[in-house]
Every structure is written in structure tokens, then in C-alpha cells.
Design an enzyme around this catalytic site. Structure first.
Site, short mmCIF file in Angstrom:
data_model
loop_
_atom_site.label_atom_id
_atom_site.label_comp_id
_atom_site.label_asym_id
_atom_site.label_seq_id
_atom_site.Cartn_x
_atom_site.Cartn_y
_atom_site.Cartn_z
N HIS A 1 -2.88 -2.05 4.27
CA HIS A 1 -4.27 -2.56 4.18
C HIS A 1 -4.35 -3.99 4.69
O HIS A 1 -4.06 -4.94 3.98
CB HIS A 1 -4.75 -2.47 2.73
CG HIS A 1 -4.74 -1.07 2.19
ND1 HIS A 1 -5.47 -0.06 2.77
CD2 HIS A 1 -4.08 -0.51 1.16
CE1 HIS A 1 -5.26 1.07 2.11
NE2 HIS A 1 -4.41 0.82 1.13
N PHE B 1 -8.33 4.97 -11.84
CA PHE B 1 -9.55 4.19 -11.99
C PHE B 1 -10.74 5.11 -11.70
O PHE B 1 -10.90 5.59 -10.57
CB PHE B 1 -9.51 3.00 -11.02
CG PHE B 1 -8.13 2.41 -10.93
CD1 PHE B 1 -7.46 2.36 -9.71
CD2 PHE B 1 -7.46 1.98 -12.07
CE1 PHE B 1 -6.17 1.85 -9.63
CE2 PHE B 1 -6.17 1.46 -11.98
CZ PHE B 1 -5.53 1.40 -10.76
N ASP C 1 -13.68 6.05 -10.48
CA ASP C 1 -14.74 5.60 -9.56
C ASP C 1 -15.54 6.82 -9.14
O ASP C 1 -15.58 7.82 -9.85
CB ASP C 1 -14.11 4.90 -8.36
CG ASP C 1 -13.41 5.90 -7.46
OD1 ASP C 1 -13.46 5.73 -6.23
OD2 ASP C 1 -12.83 6.85 -7.98
N ASP D 1 -3.29 7.01 -7.94
CA ASP D 1 -4.68 6.66 -7.65
C ASP D 1 -4.81 6.08 -6.24
O ASP D 1 -5.63 6.52 -5.44
CB ASP D 1 -5.19 5.64 -8.68
CG ASP D 1 -6.60 5.19 -8.35
OD1 ASP D 1 -6.77 4.42 -7.38
OD2 ASP D 1 -7.54 5.64 -9.01
N TYR D 2 -3.99 5.07 -5.95
CA TYR D 2 -4.04 4.45 -4.62
C TYR D 2 -3.88 5.52 -3.55
O TYR D 2 -4.57 5.53 -2.53
CB TYR D 2 -2.93 3.41 -4.45
CG TYR D 2 -3.13 2.07 -5.12
CD1 TYR D 2 -2.03 1.24 -5.30
CD2 TYR D 2 -4.36 1.63 -5.58
CE1 TYR D 2 -2.16 -0.01 -5.89
CE2 TYR D 2 -4.50 0.39 -6.18
CZ TYR D 2 -3.39 -0.43 -6.33
OH TYR D 2 -3.51 -1.68 -6.92
N ASP E 1 -6.85 6.48 -0.90
CA ASP E 1 -6.65 6.34 0.56
C ASP E 1 -6.83 7.70 1.23
O ASP E 1 -7.43 7.82 2.30
CB ASP E 1 -5.25 5.78 0.86
CG ASP E 1 -5.15 4.29 0.54
OD1 ASP E 1 -4.03 3.80 0.33
OD2 ASP E 1 -6.21 3.61 0.47
#
Ligand SMILES: Nc1nc2c(c(CN[C@H]3C=C[C@H](O)[C@@H]3O)cn2[C@@H]2O[C@H](COP(=O)(O)O)[C@@H](O)[C@H]2O)c(=O)[nH]1
Length: 341
Positions: free
Chosen positions: A53, A237, A239, A314-315, A319
Site C-alpha cells: 500500500h 473490523f 465495515d 481482515d486485511y 484487499d
């Protein structure tokens, strides 16, 4: 006033009683199998946060921690009413949308000499200054600009009054405990208090507080003040992208009635029953995927508890959702305008 149950306990409670959203145990197991070979890759690693990133800070400094706090204070509600009319921020030759538009706007301000990551600046920023820093390169502004102005002034003031203007001070006070840092953030910064009531019981999601701890862990590369012995106690998380990808991967399912509402673009309110079920089941579903992933490695005699946790899952999934927008376009995401995610 007693603290609500943790996000994981809340998720277990919600998933056990949810009517419009269901977690598919079999689906979660199949996702774990599909992810098995991805675990050793950068996309599933702490290093990936910087490597993959370009807008994230390279440094592991107090300033970089301040960048993370500012960005995660504003890390909410980027979705556009119409996908062909959205806020875009051009930075170094690339046009960024959604969450990345926020990061691009922050980096653009820093390049313009605006001290946007300094609490003494954003504690007293005016609405016009916030509009300027977060300006879009299309005619569509970033959503909830007034709310962003309010939470900036509020968070900056608290950071100055209680932590000498430095989020790193708050991190040091957590003494390498993710749960303690989570509690410090939720107790001191009201805009991070992401809670709801479900079947008369208080529940918590703490999406921005948990991602703030996770991003602090990432920007400090899991070392020194950024080492958290209990990082695995965080959940994913909740979202509006993770639920979408879990349904796409068939680890989670919506009822026909809910699917219909989502397809019509119904706007939900924070705390609505369906919204709470979507968020709680997403957390619970990912806890199952993590459990199955660890078990698959255990069967091969490998203890992967340092390489597999909800943060890295999660990441990876977030992505993945970014990179598979086209394939996922007929899975609707739930629409809420709020400051929590
Ligand atoms: N679950 C989860 N939700 C996340 C993030 C991120 C970005 N963070 C990390 C990821 C890469 C960087 O390394 C950051 O560290 C943003 N969001 C949420 O997504 C939504 C924005 O979506 P779109 O409209 O498509 O940009 C909005 O609710 C935003 O709050 C994450 O990682 N996990």
C-alpha cells in the site's frame, strides 16, 4: 456504567440469534481451505501493510503513528450513492476512491505544507479548511464532511488535553496490550464508541478502535511500542466491505427479504436489527475461518498463531474485495451513513 461485552462475545450472541443473516460453517471451512496457501504470502502478512500500500507511511515513527490516528479517526462511510458519481482524489498521477481517497487527501495536504496530522492543527480546524483538505477532484465531495469536521475537532482536543497531542503517548500507556489500547481509545474518544443494542442487550463492534490498534501494530511493524502480546484477541473490523466478500465467498448468507432490501439500495440506520446482524455475523464468520485455518496448519504439525489472526485475515479479505470489485458487483453492500465504519 458497565462496559458492553467484547466484539467477539457480541458476535457470538448475535450470530446465535440472527434471523436475516446466517454464518455457514461449511462455507467458512471451505474459505479456510482456499486461503491455506495464501498465508505465507505478503498479502497475508504484517509486512504487506507497507509493501502493498503505497499511501501508507514507510516510517515507524511518532509522526507515522500520528498519521494512522488521524486517518482512522476519519476512516468511515466512503461509499457513493451512485458508483458512476464518486469522490476521487488524484495524487502522484493516480486517482484514488473510497478509503484510499482519504489517504491520498491527507498525503496531498502534507505535501502542501498543511500540518494535517498534528493535533494542535486539527483540534481547531474550520469546516472550510476540512473541505479544502478533503476536496474531491470530481464534483462529488467526500461524504459526511460536517461529521468529519466535528470528529477532527473533538479527537484533536482530547489528544491535546489527555495525551500531550501524541497518540504514541496513548500507545505507550497500553503497555503492549491491544485490549488496553482498545479500552483507552473507546473511553477517551467518543467517536470510536461503536456500540448497539440487540434483543435488549448491549453489544459492541468497535470497528474504528480495533482497526486503529491494528494499524498502529502495522505501522510500528509489530515491534517496540507496537508489539502487542494479545493482538490475536482483536476481531475483524465490521465495515461494509467484509460482509460483501463473505457472502460472495459463500461463508455467510442473507435471507431473501434482506437481499431484496439491499438490492433496492435501502439506507439502514446504525443499530437497525439487520445492520447489527450483518456486522455481528461477519465478525463471527471470520472467527470461524481463523479457527479452521489454524486447525488445517495444526494437522500438518505447524503452530501458526503468530501468522494467522483476525487482523491479517481482515486485511487480506478487504484487499481481496478491492481487487475483485467486478466479480462482486451483484452482491450488494449494506448502506449506512455513520461515523463508525
Ligand atoms: N474491515 C476493514 N475495513 C476497512 C479497512 C480499510 C483500510 N484499512 C487498511 C487496509 C489497507 C491499509 O493498509 C489500511 O490499514 C478501510 N476499511 C473500511 O472499508 C470501507 C471503505 O471501503 P471502500 O469504499 O471500498 O474504500 C469503510 O467502511 C472503511 O472504514 C480494512 O483494512 N479492513
Amino acid at each position: 456504567m458497565e462496559a458492553p461485552p467484547t466484539p467477539l462475545e457480541s458476535a457470538r450472541f448475535i450470530a446465535g440469534r440472527s434471523r436475516d443473516v446466517s454464518v455457514c460453517e461449511e462455507g467458512a471451512r471451505r474459505v479456510a481451505e482456499a486461503l491455506f496457501d495464501k498465508v505465507p504470502s505478503a498479502a497475508f502478512s504484517l509486512a504487506g501493510w507497507k509493501q502493498l500500500h503505497e499511501l501508507n507511511p514507510r516510517a515507524a515513527s511518532e509522526e507515522a503513528v500520528g498519521w494512522v490516528f488521524l486517518v482512522d479517526t476519519l476512516n468511515f462511510s466512503f461509499w457513493a450513492e451512485r458508483d458512476d458519481q464518486k469522490c476521487l482524489v488524484k495524487y502522484k498521477g493516480t486517482a484514488y476512491s473510497g478509503y484510499w481517497a482519504l489517504c491520498a487527501a491527507v498525503n496531498r495536504a502534507l505535501d502542501e505544507g498543511i500540518p494535517i496530522t498534528s493535533a494542535s492543527y486539527y483540534a481547531t480546524m474550520t469546516l472550510d479548511q476540512v473541505r479544502h483538505v478533503l476536496r474531491s477532484d470530481t464534483e462529488v465531495p467526500m461524504p459526511l464532511i460536517e461529521e468529519r469536521h466535528r470528529v477532527l475537532n473533538e479527537s484533536g482536543t482530547v489528544l491535546l488535553e489527555k495525551f500531550g497531542g501524541s497518540f504514541l503517548t496513548c500507545v505507550k500507556m497500553s503497555e503492549n496490550s491491544a485490549q488496553k489500547l482498545l479500552r483507552l481509545v473507546v473511553e477517551n474518544f467518543p467517536s470510536y464508541r461503536d456500540e448497539a443494542v440487540f434483543e435488549e442487550k448491549k453489544v459492541s463492534f468497535y470497528k474504528r478502535a480495533q482497526i486503529l490498534v491494528a494499524d498502529t501494530w502495522s505501522v510500528l511493524e509489530g515491534k517496540g511500542d507496537g508489539f502487542f502480546g494479545d493482538i490475536s484477541s482483536l476481531t475483524i473490523f465490521a465495515d461494509y466491505r467484509i460482509p460483501q466478500v463473505l457472502v460472495h465467498l459463500k461463508a455467510m448468507k442473507y435471507s431473501e427479504e434482506l437481499m431484496k432490501k439491499l438490492r433496492e439500495g435501502t439506507i439502514f440506520q446504525s443499530g437497525d436489527k439487520e445492520e447489527v446482524e450483518i456486522r455481528g455475523c461477519s465478525i463471527w464468520c471470520c472467527a470461524l475461518i481463523c479457527k479452521h485455518l489454524l486447525e488445517l496448519y495444526e494437522k500438518k504439525g505447524q503452530d501458526m498463531r503468530d501468522q494467522i489472526n483476525a487482523v491479517l485475515l481482515d486485511y487480506y479479505l478487504w484487499d481481496y474485495a478491492r481487487d475483485h470489485r467486478e466479480e462482486m458487483k451483484d452482491i450488494p453492500f449494506h448502506r449506512v451513513r455513520c461515523i463508525y465504519y
